[in-house]
Write a protein that holds these residues in place. Structure first.
Motif, PDB file in Angstrom:
ATOM      1  N   TRP A 132       0.832  -1.203   0.000  1.00  0.00           N
ATOM      2  CA  TRP A 132       0.000   0.000   0.000  1.00  0.00           C
ATOM      3  C   TRP A 132       0.868   1.254   0.000  1.00  0.00           C
ATOM      4  O   TRP A 132       0.622   2.198  -0.766  1.00  0.00           O
ATOM      5  CB  TRP A 132      -0.910  -0.031   1.219  1.00  0.00           C
ATOM      6  N   VAL A 133       1.884   1.263   0.849  1.00  0.00           N
ATOM      7  CA  VAL A 133       2.797   2.409   0.896  1.00  0.00           C
ATOM      8  C   VAL A 133       3.569   2.528  -0.412  1.00  0.00           C
ATOM      9  O   VAL A 133       3.768   3.632  -0.944  1.00  0.00           O
ATOM     10  CB  VAL A 133       3.760   2.278   2.092  1.00  0.00           C
ATOM     11  N   LEU A 134       4.005   1.389  -0.957  1.00  0.00           N
ATOM     12  CA  LEU A 134       4.738   1.407  -2.220  1.00  0.00           C
ATOM     13  C   LEU A 134       3.870   1.963  -3.351  1.00  0.00           C
ATOM     14  O   LEU A 134       4.347   2.749  -4.183  1.00  0.00           O
ATOM     15  CB  LEU A 134       5.213  -0.010  -2.569  1.00  0.00           C
ATOM     16  N   THR A 135       2.601   1.577  -3.358  1.00  0.00           N
ATOM     17  CA  THR A 135       1.686   2.097  -4.374  1.00  0.00           C
ATOM     18  C   THR A 135       1.528   3.603  -4.242  1.00  0.00           C
ATOM     19  O   THR A 135       1.519   4.334  -5.238  1.00  0.00           O
ATOM     20  CB  THR A 135       0.312   1.417  -4.246  1.00  0.00           C
ATOM     21  N   LEU A 136       1.403   4.064  -2.996  1.00  0.00           N
ATOM     22  CA  LEU A 136       1.310   5.501  -2.757  1.00  0.00           C
ATOM     23  C   LEU A 136       2.522   6.232  -3.301  1.00  0.00           C
ATOM     24  O   LEU A 136       2.402   7.202  -4.060  1.00  0.00           O
ATOM     25  CB  LEU A 136       1.154   5.770  -1.256  1.00  0.00           C
ATOM     26  N   LEU A 137       3.705   5.764  -2.916  1.00  0.00           N
ATOM     27  CA  LEU A 137       4.933   6.439  -3.349  1.00  0.00           C
ATOM     28  C   LEU A 137       5.096   6.376  -4.862  1.00  0.00           C
ATOM     29  O   LEU A 137       5.511   7.354  -5.499  1.00  0.00           O
ATOM     30  CB  LEU A 137       6.140   5.809  -2.657  1.00  0.00           C
ATOM     31  N   TYR A 138       4.764   5.232  -5.444  1.00  0.00           N
ATOM     32  CA  TYR A 138       4.919   5.044  -6.893  1.00  0.00           C
ATOM     33  C   TYR A 138       4.013   5.995  -7.670  1.00  0.00           C
ATOM     34  O   TYR A 138       4.465   6.760  -8.533  1.00  0.00           O
ATOM     35  CB  TYR A 138       4.604   3.592  -7.232  1.00  0.00           C
ATOM     36  N   TRP A 177      -4.577  10.378  -6.400  1.00  0.00           N
ATOM     37  CA  TRP A 177      -4.347   9.006  -5.919  1.00  0.00           C
ATOM     38  C   TRP A 177      -5.342   8.623  -4.834  1.00  0.00           C
ATOM     39  O   TRP A 177      -5.891   7.524  -4.856  1.00  0.00           O
ATOM     40  CB  TRP A 177      -2.925   8.888  -5.391  1.00  0.00           C
ATOM     41  N   ILE A 178      -5.598   9.533  -3.892  1.00  0.00           N
ATOM     42  CA  ILE A 178      -6.424   9.178  -2.737  1.00  0.00           C
ATOM     43  C   ILE A 178      -7.871   8.922  -3.155  1.00  0.00           C
ATOM     44  O   ILE A 178      -8.573   8.116  -2.536  1.00  0.00           O
ATOM     45  CB  ILE A 178      -6.357  10.278  -1.647  1.00  0.00           C
ATOM     46  N   VAL A 179      -8.337   9.587  -4.212  1.00  0.00           N
ATOM     47  CA  VAL A 179      -9.706   9.347  -4.677  1.00  0.00           C
ATOM     48  C   VAL A 179      -9.864   7.898  -5.143  1.00  0.00           C
ATOM     49  O   VAL A 179     -10.876   7.248  -4.868  1.00  0.00           O
ATOM     50  CB  VAL A 179     -10.081  10.320  -5.814  1.00  0.00           C
ATOM     51  N   THR A 180      -8.861   7.382  -5.820  1.00  0.00           N
ATOM     52  CA  THR A 180      -8.941   5.990  -6.270  1.00  0.00           C
ATOM     53  C   THR A 180      -8.783   5.020  -5.108  1.00  0.00           C
ATOM     54  O   THR A 180      -9.406   3.954  -5.095  1.00  0.00           O
ATOM     55  CB  THR A 180      -7.857   5.698  -7.317  1.00  0.00           C
ATOM     56  N   MET A 181      -7.975   5.364  -4.109  1.00  0.00           N
ATOM     57  CA  MET A 181      -7.760   4.466  -2.987  1.00  0.00           C
ATOM     58  C   MET A 181      -8.966   4.407  -2.062  1.00  0.00           C
ATOM     59  O   MET A 181      -9.223   3.387  -1.430  1.00  0.00           O
ATOM     60  CB  MET A 181      -6.521   4.894  -2.193  1.00  0.00           C
ATOM     61  N   ILE A 182      -9.709   5.504  -1.961  1.00  0.00           N
ATOM     62  CA  ILE A 182     -10.923   5.484  -1.139  1.00  0.00           C
ATOM     63  C   ILE A 182     -11.873   4.414  -1.652  1.00  0.00           C
ATOM     64  O   ILE A 182     -12.546   3.723  -0.880  1.00  0.00           O
ATOM     65  CB  ILE A 182     -11.590   6.874  -1.139  1.00  0.00           C
ATOM     66  N   GLY A 183     -11.917   4.263  -2.968  1.00  0.00           N
ATOM     67  CA  GLY A 183     -12.804   3.273  -3.562  1.00  0.00           C
ATOM     68  C   GLY A 183     -12.420   1.844  -3.232  1.00  0.00           C
ATOM     69  O   GLY A 183     -13.263   0.937  -3.302  1.00  0.00           O
ATOM     70  N   SER A 184     -11.179   1.599  -2.848  1.00  0.00           N
ATOM     71  CA  SER A 184     -10.744   0.236  -2.556  1.00  0.00           C
ATOM     72  C   SER A 184     -11.364  -0.291  -1.263  1.00  0.00           C
ATOM     73  O   SER A 184     -11.365  -1.492  -1.024  1.00  0.00           O
ATOM     74  CB  SER A 184      -9.218   0.171  -2.459  1.00  0.00           C
ATOM     75  N   VAL A 185     -11.903   0.618  -0.443  1.00  0.00           N
ATOM     76  CA  VAL A 185     -12.550   0.191   0.795  1.00  0.00           C
ATOM     77  C   VAL A 185     -13.770  -0.669   0.481  1.00  0.00           C
ATOM     78  O   VAL A 185     -14.087  -1.618   1.200  1.00  0.00           O
ATOM     79  CB  VAL A 185     -12.944   1.421   1.644  1.00  0.00           C
ATOM     80  N   ALA A 186     -14.456  -0.346  -0.609  1.00  0.00           N
ATOM     81  CA  ALA A 186     -15.654  -1.103  -1.006  1.00  0.00           C
ATOM     82  C   ALA A 186     -15.275  -2.222  -1.964  1.00  0.00           C
ATOM     83  O   ALA A 186     -15.844  -2.362  -3.044  1.00  0.00           O
ATOM     84  CB  ALA A 186     -16.676  -0.177  -1.641  1.00  0.00           C
TER      85      ALA A 186
END
Length: 221
Positions: A132-138, A177-186
């Motif tokens: 998750w952190v690697l995806t963020l940094l990438y 990035w965070i908009v796409t990651m919020i969706g991963s919760v669902a």
């Protein structure tokens, strides 16, 4: 009384353009005026040096959804390879710990196996957090500072500031990035919708929800 010279007996003006009060030096009636109907600066997409192609070039070419999908698949494959390597390392460590527990049925074997399984579960959680952190940094750093990930480099795409054409910067890149990651919760359903949302954009820029939130757009080189 004389009304004019012999060459001009009626006293009429010698220059027809000077008659009837028309201003001198003006183009004739019905002739196109300079600049009339020509596009004015700033109309449409801004022509900034940050757009691929340089200043004064044509309007940026909007990235096709096919290319964007290709870039996403390449980036996903890269991250999947890293994830697989980390999981493999964790599994090797778990099997090594289990092999040290001795033979099945020996004293303390079951407790040792349980401890090894617990350790692997903790390692697996750490691996997920690391990915998750690697995806963020990438995504965050490469889009913000370079304007492209390795996948976008491979298919010839850039992410740019929708107003200036410059690189998005770290702030806009993080929002994107965070908009796409919020969706991963669902279970990733909303993330999938975010990636598909450019199909429903009516602005002509094919901006997804993450692009609209961040003020970015994806263009071809």
């Amino acid at each position: 009384m004389s009304f004019g010279s012999p060459q001009n007996p009626y006293g009429a003006p010698q220059n027809p353009q000077q008659s009837y009060g028309y201003p001198q030096g003006q183009p004739g009636y019905g002739q196109p005026q300079p600049g009339y109907g020509q596009p004015q600066p700033g109309y449409g997409y801004p022509q900034q040096t940050g757009y691929p192609g340089g200043a004064g070039g044509p309007n940026p070419r909007i990235a096709s959804m096919g290319r964007r999908l290709g870039a996403r698949l390449i980036d996903g494959l890269i991250l999947a390879v890293v994830y697989t390597i980390l999981v493999f390392i964790g599994l090797v460590g778990a099997f090594s710990a289990a092999s040290d527990c001795g033979d099945p049925g020996s004293i303390g074997y079951d407790a040792c196996i349980n401890d090894a399984g617990s350790d692997f579960a903790q390692q697996f959680g750490a691996i997920l957090g690391g990915v998750w952190v690697l995806t963020l940094l990438y995504e965050w750093l490469m889009i913000g500072l370079v304007g492209r990930t390795l996948g976008k480099m491979a298919v010839g795409l850039h992410v740019v500031n929708a107003e200036t054409g410059a690189k998005p910067g770290l702030g806009k890149s993080f929002i994107r990035w965070i908009v796409t990651m919020i969706g991963s919760v669902a279970c990733g359903i909303i993330t999938l919708l975010v990636y598909l949302s450019p199909f429903w954009d009516k602005s002509g820029r094919q901006q997804g929800w993450h692009d609209k939130a961040a003020g970015t757009m994806v263009v071809m080189n």
